[in-house]
Write a protein that holds these residues in place. Sequence first.
Motif, short mmCIF file in Angstrom:
data_model
loop_
_atom_site.label_atom_id
_atom_site.label_comp_id
_atom_site.label_asym_id
_atom_site.label_seq_id
_atom_site.Cartn_x
_atom_site.Cartn_y
_atom_site.Cartn_z
N ALA A 184 -8.58 -10.56 -36.28
CA ALA A 184 -7.13 -10.60 -36.07
C ALA A 184 -6.40 -9.94 -37.24
O ALA A 184 -6.95 -9.82 -38.34
CB ALA A 184 -6.66 -12.04 -35.92
N VAL A 185 -5.19 -9.52 -36.96
CA VAL A 185 -4.31 -9.04 -38.03
C VAL A 185 -3.07 -9.93 -38.02
O VAL A 185 -2.61 -10.35 -36.97
CB VAL A 185 -3.90 -7.56 -37.82
CG1 VAL A 185 -5.09 -6.64 -38.02
CG2 VAL A 185 -3.28 -7.35 -36.46
N PRO A 186 -2.55 -10.23 -39.22
CA PRO A 186 -1.37 -11.07 -39.27
C PRO A 186 -0.12 -10.30 -38.86
O PRO A 186 -0.04 -9.08 -39.05
CB PRO A 186 -1.29 -11.50 -40.74
CG PRO A 186 -2.05 -10.47 -41.48
CD PRO A 186 -3.04 -9.86 -40.54
N ALA B 246 -0.94 -14.45 -35.72
CA ALA B 246 -2.09 -13.56 -35.83
C ALA B 246 -2.29 -12.86 -34.50
O ALA B 246 -2.25 -13.50 -33.45
CB ALA B 246 -3.35 -14.32 -36.22
N ARG B 247 -2.46 -11.56 -34.54
CA ARG B 247 -2.70 -10.80 -33.31
C ARG B 247 -4.17 -10.41 -33.27
O ARG B 247 -4.66 -9.70 -34.14
CB ARG B 247 -1.80 -9.55 -33.28
CG ARG B 247 -2.03 -8.69 -32.05
CD ARG B 247 -1.00 -7.57 -31.95
NE ARG B 247 0.29 -8.09 -31.50
CZ ARG B 247 1.45 -7.89 -32.13
NH1 ARG B 247 1.47 -7.21 -33.25
NH2 ARG B 247 2.55 -8.37 -31.64
N TYR B 248 -4.87 -10.91 -32.25
CA TYR B 248 -6.28 -10.57 -32.11
C TYR B 248 -6.40 -9.13 -31.63
O TYR B 248 -5.58 -8.65 -30.86
CB TYR B 248 -6.96 -11.53 -31.14
CG TYR B 248 -7.14 -12.88 -31.76
CD1 TYR B 248 -8.27 -13.19 -32.50
CD2 TYR B 248 -6.12 -13.83 -31.68
CE1 TYR B 248 -8.42 -14.43 -33.11
CE2 TYR B 248 -6.25 -15.07 -32.29
CZ TYR B 248 -7.40 -15.35 -33.00
OH TYR B 248 -7.54 -16.56 -33.62
N HIS B 249 -7.42 -8.44 -32.09
CA HIS B 249 -7.62 -7.05 -31.71
C HIS B 249 -7.70 -6.94 -30.19
O HIS B 249 -8.45 -7.68 -29.55
CB HIS B 249 -8.89 -6.50 -32.36
CG HIS B 249 -8.86 -6.61 -33.86
ND1 HIS B 249 -7.80 -6.15 -34.62
CD2 HIS B 249 -9.75 -7.13 -34.73
CE1 HIS B 249 -8.05 -6.39 -35.90
NE2 HIS B 249 -9.22 -6.99 -36.00
N GLY B 250 -6.90 -6.07 -29.62
CA GLY B 250 -6.90 -5.90 -28.18
C GLY B 250 -5.93 -6.81 -27.46
O GLY B 250 -5.66 -6.60 -26.28
N ALA B 251 -5.37 -7.79 -28.16
CA ALA B 251 -4.42 -8.69 -27.51
C ALA B 251 -3.01 -8.12 -27.64
O ALA B 251 -2.66 -7.54 -28.65
CB ALA B 251 -4.48 -10.08 -28.14
N GLY B 252 -2.23 -8.30 -26.60
CA GLY B 252 -0.88 -7.76 -26.62
C GLY B 252 0.07 -8.54 -27.50
O GLY B 252 0.89 -7.97 -28.19
N SER B 253 -0.06 -9.86 -27.47
CA SER B 253 0.91 -10.67 -28.20
C SER B 253 0.22 -11.43 -29.32
O SER B 253 -0.99 -11.60 -29.32
CB SER B 253 1.59 -11.65 -27.25
OG SER B 253 0.62 -12.49 -26.66
N ALA B 254 1.02 -11.88 -30.24
CA ALA B 254 0.47 -12.57 -31.41
C ALA B 254 0.32 -14.06 -31.12
O ALA B 254 1.22 -14.70 -30.58
CB ALA B 254 1.36 -12.36 -32.62
N VAL B 255 -0.83 -14.61 -31.47
CA VAL B 255 -1.11 -16.02 -31.29
C VAL B 255 -0.38 -16.82 -32.36
O VAL B 255 -0.41 -16.47 -33.53
CB VAL B 255 -2.63 -16.27 -31.40
CG1 VAL B 255 -2.94 -17.75 -31.25
CG2 VAL B 255 -3.38 -15.45 -30.36
N GLY B 256 0.28 -17.89 -31.95
CA GLY B 256 0.95 -18.75 -32.93
C GLY B 256 2.34 -18.28 -33.27
O GLY B 256 3.09 -18.97 -33.94
#
Length: 111
Positions: free
Chosen positions: A26-28, A60-70
Amino acid sequence: GGCMSSSVVVVPRGHWIRAWFLHLFAVPVVRVDDVDHPARWGQPTEVTVEPGSHRVVVGARYHGAGSAVGIGGKESSFVVAEQQRLVLDARNGFLNHDPFRVTERAIGTLR
């Protein structure tokens, strides 16, 4: 920005037990007043703002995910003074989907 401007500086960090997982997958993301700014783990992300109250939330946005988790989590509001560089630490909770807890860093710890 110029040296006269105010800014919010956010340093995102993972929970110490699970940081390796976040760092790999993930990237912040630092969201200030509904605008997303890409960030890097353990690195300060500086956002120039007007003096006044600003809403900050980190996820945190997981690689390949459109939206950020949390990122839909609890926003924190911080007041930034004229010409102030407000430094915030953002640390995520034990569970990877926990919202990050954003806290103001004690004055002087960056010097």
